[in-house]
Design an enzyme around this catalytic site. Structure first.
Site, PDB file in Angstrom:
ATOM      1  N   LYS A  12       0.892  -1.281  -0.001  1.00 12.18           N
ATOM      2  CA  LYS A  12      -0.046   0.014  -0.034  1.00 12.18           C
ATOM      3  C   LYS A  12       0.822   1.450  -0.202  1.00 12.18           C
ATOM      4  CE  LYS A  12      -1.908  -0.592   4.094  1.00 12.18           C
ATOM      5  NZ  LYS A  12      -1.054  -1.889   4.084  1.00 12.18           N
ATOM      6  N   HIS A  46      10.586   3.688   5.481  1.00  9.30           N
ATOM      7  CA  HIS A  46       9.672   4.804   4.777  1.00  9.30           C
ATOM      8  C   HIS A  46      10.371   5.974   4.371  1.00  9.30           C
ATOM      9  CE1 HIS A  46       5.532   2.749   4.949  1.00  9.30           C
ATOM     10  NE2 HIS A  46       5.983   1.982   5.530  1.00  9.30           N
ATOM     11  N   GLU A  49      12.580   5.409   1.531  1.00  4.42           N
ATOM     12  CA  GLU A  49      11.495   5.326   0.193  1.00  4.42           C
ATOM     13  C   GLU A  49      11.341   6.728  -0.246  1.00  4.42           C
ATOM     14  OE1 GLU A  49       8.540   2.042  -1.188  1.00  4.42           O
ATOM     15  OE2 GLU A  49       8.454   2.734   0.956  1.00  4.42           O
TER      16      GLU A  49
END
Length: 165
Positions: A12, A46, A49
């Site tokens: 997701k 995260h 990324e």
């Protein structure tokens, strides 16, 4: 608003990140708190990324205030994620329903596009304790409310986003 849902580790976040990168001026509203080593590593992953491609706002509970303050300043705001936000409300023993109602109200009045990431937690075994059952119920009902408001809803399975609305 665009709602992105799916199971844990379904892809997701990457799907939402790639969708948000289509916009020019981007904000990232991060709700994660590094309560333990596993969460700290997840937050670092995260951050790596998304690199420096977003203006990042880290807020575990007062997300409605942040959303209102940054609305109109960005083409898109990526809200990562509703599931963690709900957990934070329980952790800090806040009025969950009042906060969720406030969030839904703010999201329904945003000018900036908002991508909300959430989890589908009701597909597995029924949780053994009342708080976990309440958490799953509130998240499911909130996902339903947001899906009704959203112009697009995606279910991400094995990294593949399937548009369901």
């Amino acid at each position: 608003m665009i709602l992105i849902t799916g199971g844990m580790k379904s892809g997701k976040s990457t799907f939402a990140l790639n969708m948000a990168l289509k916009y020019t001026k981007r904000a990232f509203l991060a709700t994660g708190v590094p309560f333990d080593e596993e969460m700290r590593l997840r937050i670092e992953k995260h951050k790596a990324e998304r690199k420096e491609l977003f203006d990042t706002f880290e807020e575990p509970v007062n997300v409605t205030e942040v959303l209102k303050n940054i609305d109109n300043n960005y083409d898109v705001i990526l809200f990562e994620c509703l599931t963690t936000y709900l957990g934070n409300l329980y952790y800090y023993r806040l009025d969950v329903q009042e906060r969720i109602d406030g969030l839904v109200d703010v999201l329904s009045n945003m000018s900036s596009d908002v991508i909300v990431v959430t989890n589908e937690v009701g597909w597995g075994i029924i949780p053994e304790n009342p708080i976990a059952r309440q958490y799953a119920e509130i998240l499911g009902k909130t996902n339903t409310r947001l899906a009704k408001l959203a112009k697009e809803v995606y279910l991400v399975v094995s990294g593949i986003g399937v548009r369901i609305k």
